[in-house]
Design a protein around this motif. Structure first.
Motif, mmCIF file in Angstrom:
data_model
loop_
_atom_site.group_PDB
_atom_site.id
_atom_site.type_symbol
_atom_site.label_atom_id
_atom_site.label_comp_id
_atom_site.label_asym_id
_atom_site.label_seq_id
_atom_site.Cartn_x
_atom_site.Cartn_y
_atom_site.Cartn_z
ATOM 1 N N VAL A 29 -6.721 -0.459 0.481
ATOM 2 C CA VAL A 29 -7.174 0.281 -0.710
ATOM 3 C C VAL A 29 -8.604 -0.178 -0.944
ATOM 4 N N ASP A 30 -9.505 0.780 -0.986
ATOM 5 C CA ASP A 30 -10.920 0.414 -1.083
ATOM 6 C C ASP A 30 -11.559 1.189 -2.229
ATOM 7 N N GLN A 31 -11.205 0.794 -3.436
ATOM 8 C CA GLN A 31 -11.783 1.448 -4.609
ATOM 9 C C GLN A 31 -12.868 0.557 -5.184
ATOM 10 N N LEU A 58 -4.931 6.313 -7.232
ATOM 11 C CA LEU A 58 -4.944 6.349 -5.760
ATOM 12 C C LEU A 58 -4.627 7.739 -5.249
ATOM 13 N N ARG A 113 0.807 5.158 -8.451
ATOM 14 C CA ARG A 113 -0.362 5.827 -7.860
ATOM 15 C C ARG A 113 -1.325 6.268 -8.950
ATOM 16 N N SER A 143 -2.445 7.440 2.949
ATOM 17 C CA SER A 143 -2.808 6.059 3.210
ATOM 18 C C SER A 143 -4.165 6.000 3.877
ATOM 19 N N ASN A 182 0.835 -1.210 0.000
ATOM 20 C CA ASN A 182 0.000 0.000 0.000
ATOM 21 C C ASN A 182 0.869 1.259 0.000
ATOM 22 N N ARG A 206 1.200 3.960 -3.160
ATOM 23 C CA ARG A 206 0.780 5.363 -2.971
ATOM 24 C C ARG A 206 1.948 6.340 -3.085
ATOM 25 N N LYS A 232 -9.180 -3.527 -4.656
ATOM 26 C CA LYS A 232 -9.125 -3.547 -3.192
ATOM 27 C C LYS A 232 -7.885 -4.321 -2.746
#
Ligand code: SAM
Length: 328
Positions: A164-166, A152, A147, A156, A137, A141, A170
């Motif tokens: 990561v919660d897109q 992103l 990124r 964080s 992560n 980022r 994820k």
């Protein structure tokens, strides 16, 4: 033991970087990459390594050194494992429009990047131990190229296990030995009705029998329509075959690392029996993959990259690694 298992990801990463550096990967033809993505594939991996240096000089040193000492037989192995899995993914994506990919024990694998770019309806969920995904992560980022490729933010996420919660990507922290937690997280991050590819690339070999059995059955049962792709070593079942026992004792001696089921599922048949509830299981060793699934033009391309005189060694190694595809 957890920490030692996490560090096996550095082996996978260094092998991938070595195969890229020697020109084995990417294989635009078999990985379906247009020219611009083939260039980016190389760039993403290099940038990942450079950014790793910012967070752990020790890990960087290990990867960098291992990468430089890679032999042609190892590059062949990495090529076969990567391309074999990618071809299986692309076949499934060709037959299904909306697909989700769940990569169990993802480590530093970056195959989600080209896949997300090539398939606009695809979603990817990656899972590994907390320490491993926290590092991934941070790297994703921190590095501008990575990124931006994933869209992103630089900051964080909070302390949630979903780092990561897109909508389409994820990155999730979970110990896959904990089936209840794995199930809970998959319930929140995936949809049981969408055709699903599950990848376990050098994951199950580090798990114990009971936990891996439970993971296979619980995760398969969640999805109505799926493809499980698994890649692992097998110990060998012939009376004179000492590959598995030597591998186990070398790993134990050099790193105190165990592969608990290497000799239990020591043949293709025994390995495939773990998916016996699945109607359609295909398993090949990687020597078969090389000789039956890699076109001659591509094999010629590989032969031109580096001189390989250890053909017998390549055969011995590759007959002890398998690619299993179970579809339901
Ligand atoms: N799949 C990646 C690849 O092939 O490039 C990484 C392979 S690496 C050899 C094994 C990975 O599995 C490591 O990242 C390790 O942390 C992860 N792993 C092993 N056991 C795990 C577990 N119980 N829960 C979560 N991750 C696990």
């Amino acid at each position: 033991m957890e920490r030692i298992i996490q560090q096996t990801d550095y082996d996978a990463l260094s092998c991938k970087l070595a195969a890229i550096s020697a020109g084995y990967l990417p294989s635009s033809a078999l990985q379906g990459l247009p020219v611009d993505l083939a260039k980016k594939y190389t760039q993403w991996h290099r940038e990942y390594l450079l950014t790793l240096k910012k967070f752990s000089r020790r890990a960087f040193g290990k990867v960098d050194q291992a990468m430089r000492s890679s032999f042609p037989v190892m590059n062949y192995g990495t090529y076969l494992r990567t391309v074999g899995i990618d071809v299986a993914i692309l076949d499934f994506l060709g037959a299904n429009e909306r697909v989700q990919v769940v990569n169990l024990g993802c480590g530093s694998d970056l195959r989600m990047l080209p896949l997300l770019m090539m398939f606009p309806h695809l979603r990817c969920v990656e899972i590994d131990y907390s320490d491993s995904v926290q590092l991934k992560n941070k790297i994703l980022r921190e590095n501008g190229t990575l990124r931006n490729a994933l869209g992103l933010s630089e900051d964080s996420a909070d302390s949630s296990p979903v780092l990561v919660d897109q909508e389409r990507y994820k990155l999730v922290a979970c110990d896959l030995n904990d089936v209840l937690e794995t199930t809970r997280l998959l319930d929140t991050c995936t949809d049981g009705d969408i055709p699903t590819i599950i990848i376990s690339e050098c994951l199950l070999c580090y798990m114990h029998e009971k936990e891996s059995h439970s993971l296979i059955h619980t995760v398969s049962a969640k999805y109505t329509h799926g493809l499980w792709i698994s890649y692992d070593p097998i110990g060998g079942s012939q009376p004179n075959d000492r590959f598995g026992t030597i591998m186990q004792s070398n790993l134990k001696e050099s790193r105190n690392l165990e592969m608990p089921t290497l000799m239990t599922y020591n043949s293709k048949e025994k390995y495939a029996s773990r998916w016996s509830i699945t109607p359609n299981v295909i398993i090949n060793d990687m020597w078969e993959v090389l000789n039956t699934q890699i076109p001659e033009t591509e094999r010629r391309r590989l032969r031109a990259l580096q001189f390989l005189d250890e053909l017998e060694e390549l055969k011995v190694m590759q007959t002890h690694y398998i690619l299993m595809k179970a579809q339901w």
